[in-house]
Design a protein around this motif. Structure first.
Motif, mmCIF file in Angstrom:
data_model
loop_
_atom_site.group_PDB
_atom_site.id
_atom_site.type_symbol
_atom_site.label_atom_id
_atom_site.label_comp_id
_atom_site.label_asym_id
_atom_site.label_seq_id
_atom_site.Cartn_x
_atom_site.Cartn_y
_atom_site.Cartn_z
ATOM 1 N N LEU A 187 -5.351 -18.366 0.331
ATOM 2 C CA LEU A 187 -4.430 -17.599 1.160
ATOM 3 C C LEU A 187 -3.045 -18.242 1.176
ATOM 4 O O LEU A 187 -2.023 -17.551 1.170
ATOM 5 N N GLN A 188 -3.006 -19.553 1.174
ATOM 6 C CA GLN A 188 -1.722 -20.257 1.180
ATOM 7 C C GLN A 188 -0.956 -20.058 -0.129
ATOM 8 O O GLN A 188 0.268 -20.219 -0.164
ATOM 9 N N ARG A 189 -1.672 -19.710 -1.204
ATOM 10 C CA ARG A 189 -1.022 -19.493 -2.504
ATOM 11 C C ARG A 189 -0.794 -18.016 -2.804
ATOM 12 O O ARG A 189 -0.300 -17.670 -3.878
ATOM 13 N N LEU A 190 -1.159 -17.159 -1.871
ATOM 14 C CA LEU A 190 -1.037 -15.723 -2.102
ATOM 15 C C LEU A 190 0.401 -15.259 -1.863
ATOM 16 O O LEU A 190 0.966 -15.469 -0.787
ATOM 17 N N ARG A 191 0.984 -14.609 -2.867
ATOM 18 C CA ARG A 191 2.340 -14.071 -2.730
ATOM 19 C C ARG A 191 2.316 -12.581 -2.410
ATOM 20 O O ARG A 191 3.095 -12.090 -1.608
ATOM 21 N N GLU A 192 1.378 -11.878 -3.050
ATOM 22 C CA GLU A 192 1.367 -10.420 -2.902
ATOM 23 C C GLU A 192 -0.036 -9.875 -3.103
ATOM 24 O O GLU A 192 -0.791 -10.355 -3.954
ATOM 25 N N LEU A 193 -0.371 -8.888 -2.297
ATOM 26 C CA LEU A 193 -1.658 -8.204 -2.397
ATOM 27 C C LEU A 193 -1.358 -6.728 -2.625
ATOM 28 O O LEU A 193 -0.841 -6.044 -1.742
ATOM 29 N N ARG A 194 -1.658 -6.244 -3.825
ATOM 30 C CA ARG A 194 -1.358 -4.866 -4.180
ATOM 31 C C ARG A 194 -2.616 -4.011 -4.080
ATOM 32 O O ARG A 194 -3.637 -4.318 -4.705
ATOM 33 N N VAL A 195 -2.513 -2.933 -3.312
ATOM 34 C CA VAL A 195 -3.668 -2.057 -3.112
ATOM 35 C C VAL A 195 -3.223 -0.608 -3.319
ATOM 36 O O VAL A 195 -3.039 0.156 -2.363
ATOM 37 N N PRO A 196 -3.054 -0.178 -4.572
ATOM 38 C CA PRO A 196 -2.710 1.225 -4.810
ATOM 39 C C PRO A 196 -3.837 2.169 -4.409
ATOM 40 O O PRO A 196 -3.603 3.329 -4.087
ATOM 41 N N SER A 197 -5.068 1.674 -4.442
ATOM 42 C CA SER A 197 -6.223 2.427 -3.959
ATOM 43 C C SER A 197 -7.277 1.420 -3.480
ATOM 44 O O SER A 197 -7.228 0.250 -3.862
ATOM 45 N N PRO A 198 -8.231 1.855 -2.658
ATOM 46 C CA PRO A 198 -9.243 0.924 -2.151
ATOM 47 C C PRO A 198 -10.084 0.269 -3.241
ATOM 48 O O PRO A 198 -10.689 -0.779 -3.001
ATOM 49 N N ARG A 199 -10.129 0.855 -4.429
ATOM 50 C CA ARG A 199 -10.955 0.315 -5.511
ATOM 51 C C ARG A 199 -10.143 -0.451 -6.564
ATOM 52 O O ARG A 199 -10.689 -0.892 -7.562
ATOM 53 N N VAL A 243 0.862 -1.183 0.000
ATOM 54 C CA VAL A 243 0.000 0.000 0.000
ATOM 55 C C VAL A 243 0.901 1.236 0.000
ATOM 56 O O VAL A 243 2.078 1.166 0.373
ATOM 57 N N GLN A 244 0.333 2.368 -0.390
ATOM 58 C CA GLN A 244 1.129 3.596 -0.440
ATOM 59 C C GLN A 244 1.416 4.136 0.954
ATOM 60 O O GLN A 244 2.498 4.664 1.218
ATOM 61 N N ARG A 245 0.435 4.011 1.859
ATOM 62 C CA ARG A 245 0.629 4.493 3.233
ATOM 63 C C ARG A 245 0.078 3.451 4.194
ATOM 64 O O ARG A 245 -1.126 3.341 4.386
ATOM 65 N N ALA A 246 0.976 2.676 4.770
ATOM 66 C CA ALA A 246 0.545 1.598 5.658
ATOM 67 C C ALA A 246 0.134 2.156 7.017
ATOM 68 O O ALA A 246 0.952 2.702 7.760
ATOM 69 N N VAL A 280 -3.417 1.724 10.074
ATOM 70 C CA VAL A 280 -4.717 1.120 10.372
ATOM 71 C C VAL A 280 -5.860 1.994 9.875
ATOM 72 O O VAL A 280 -6.914 1.496 9.481
ATOM 73 N N ASP A 281 -5.658 3.327 9.895
ATOM 74 C CA ASP A 281 -6.724 4.239 9.460
ATOM 75 C C ASP A 281 -6.657 4.559 7.971
ATOM 76 O O ASP A 281 -7.446 5.364 7.466
ATOM 77 N N ASP A 282 -5.729 3.940 7.251
ATOM 78 C CA ASP A 282 -5.609 4.173 5.816
ATOM 79 C C ASP A 282 -6.644 3.338 5.064
ATOM 80 O O ASP A 282 -6.709 2.118 5.250
ATOM 81 N N PRO A 283 -7.485 3.952 4.215
ATOM 82 C CA PRO A 283 -8.534 3.198 3.515
ATOM 83 C C PRO A 283 -7.993 2.035 2.678
ATOM 84 O O PRO A 283 -8.603 0.969 2.633
ATOM 85 N N ALA A 284 -6.856 2.236 2.021
ATOM 86 C CA ALA A 284 -6.290 1.169 1.198
ATOM 87 C C ALA A 284 -5.814 0.006 2.075
ATOM 88 O O ALA A 284 -6.012 -1.166 1.735
ATOM 89 N N THR A 285 -5.195 0.332 3.205
ATOM 90 C CA THR A 285 -4.755 -0.715 4.130
ATOM 91 C C THR A 285 -5.951 -1.498 4.648
ATOM 92 O O THR A 285 -5.923 -2.737 4.696
ATOM 93 N N ARG A 286 -7.004 -0.791 5.030
ATOM 94 C CA ARG A 286 -8.206 -1.473 5.535
ATOM 95 C C ARG A 286 -8.820 -2.363 4.465
ATOM 96 O O ARG A 286 -9.272 -3.477 4.746
ATOM 97 N N ALA A 287 -8.831 -1.877 3.227
ATOM 98 C CA ALA A 287 -9.396 -2.671 2.133
ATOM 99 C C ALA A 287 -8.581 -3.945 1.918
ATOM 100 O O ALA A 287 -9.140 -5.029 1.740
ATOM 101 N N GLY A 288 -7.257 -3.817 1.943
ATOM 102 C CA GLY A 288 -6.411 -4.993 1.771
ATOM 103 C C GLY A 288 -6.605 -6.011 2.876
ATOM 104 O O GLY A 288 -6.670 -7.222 2.620
ATOM 105 N N LEU A 289 -6.723 -5.552 4.118
ATOM 106 C CA LEU A 289 -6.939 -6.456 5.245
ATOM 107 C C LEU A 289 -8.304 -7.131 5.160
ATOM 108 O O LEU A 289 -8.451 -8.303 5.535
ATOM 109 N N THR A 290 -9.293 -6.415 4.656
ATOM 110 C CA THR A 290 -10.623 -7.004 4.462
ATOM 111 C C THR A 290 -10.545 -8.181 3.500
ATOM 112 O O THR A 290 -11.138 -9.234 3.721
ATOM 113 N N VAL A 291 -9.798 -8.005 2.419
ATOM 114 C CA VAL A 291 -9.628 -9.092 1.450
ATOM 115 C C VAL A 291 -8.889 -10.267 2.081
ATOM 116 O O VAL A 291 -9.276 -11.424 1.899
ATOM 117 N N LEU A 292 -7.837 -9.989 2.818
ATOM 118 C CA LEU A 292 -7.074 -11.055 3.460
ATOM 119 C C LEU A 292 -7.965 -11.901 4.368
ATOM 120 O O LEU A 292 -7.871 -13.130 4.388
#
Length: 223
Positions: free
Chosen positions: A162-174, A137-140, A142-154
């Protein structure tokens, strides 16, 4: 008549004495005091560390232990996600903890933060643990929308994905993209309906392809 009155008075005194003794035994004496603080559910946290946080002395009457206060102190430990405390008569205080589990590695400049599924930083390391997926994410925060979106997906991903996931890219929440360990790419879109997307992705991965688009879970595209 007087004899009956005396008998009644004696019975009342005896009953009162029994209640008084029982009250003293339960609330003031070490007879029903804490003899053991039992810790369960801890795989990473040393039991002695939890006992120090519990801070209940041996011999403290079990009935007087502030259960809510003990729970609050244990839950305040960074490595603890949740905790329950119960009395176990005659002298055991049961502490059951659910530990925070590392869920992702988040690059933060020269260091990498190891976070749990809610974004709580468990530790900062120089090199990311090899088995953890990377959350970019651009700004890691807890209150960052992109970080929250990535954690929601995780949190929504099926375990086998999840065991096959190497990388989760979240340049923006959308705009969320998954990179799998076998090189395949998953276009996720936003974090809405992540549970549904996770289910359809699990089925779609059985089909050959290099790119999977589940951004609209009703219409999955495989290329």
């Amino acid at each position: 008549m007087r004899r009956a009155v005396r008998r009644s008075a004696l019975a009342i005194l005896l009953a009162g004495g029994v209640v008084g003794v029982a009250t003293w035994v339960v609330f003031f004496s070490p007879v029903l005091g804490v003899r053991e603080v039992e810790i369960t559910g801890n795989n990473r946290i040393p039991a002695e560390q939890v006992r120090q946080v519990v801070a209940v002395r041996t011999g403290t009457p079990l009935a007087t232990v502030d259960i809510a206060g003990v729970e609050q102190r244990v839950r305040a430990m960074r490595a603890v996600e949740s905790a329950t405390v119960e009395r176990g008569w005659p002298g055991t205080l049961h502490i059951s903890v659910v530990e925070r589990v590392p869920a992702a590695a988040v690059p933060m400049g020269v260091t990498t933060a190891v976070v749990d599924r809610y974004g709580v930083v468990l530790q900062e390391v120089a090199v990311a643990p090899p088995r953890l997926p990377v959350l970019r994410v651009q700004r890691a925060a807890v209150d960052d929308p992109a970080t929250r979106a990535g954690l929601t997906v995780l949190r929504a991903l099926p375990e086998s994905v999840l065991q096959r996931l190497r990388e989760l890219r979240v340049p923006s929440p959308r705009s969320i993209t998954l990179k799998l360990t076998d090189g395949r790419t998953v276009v996720w879109g936003d974090a809405e309906r992540s549970a549904q997307k996770g289910r359809v992705l699990l089925a779609a991965l059985a089909k050959p392809g290099t790119s999977y688009d589940v951004s609209s879970p009703q219409v999955v595209t495989v290329k």
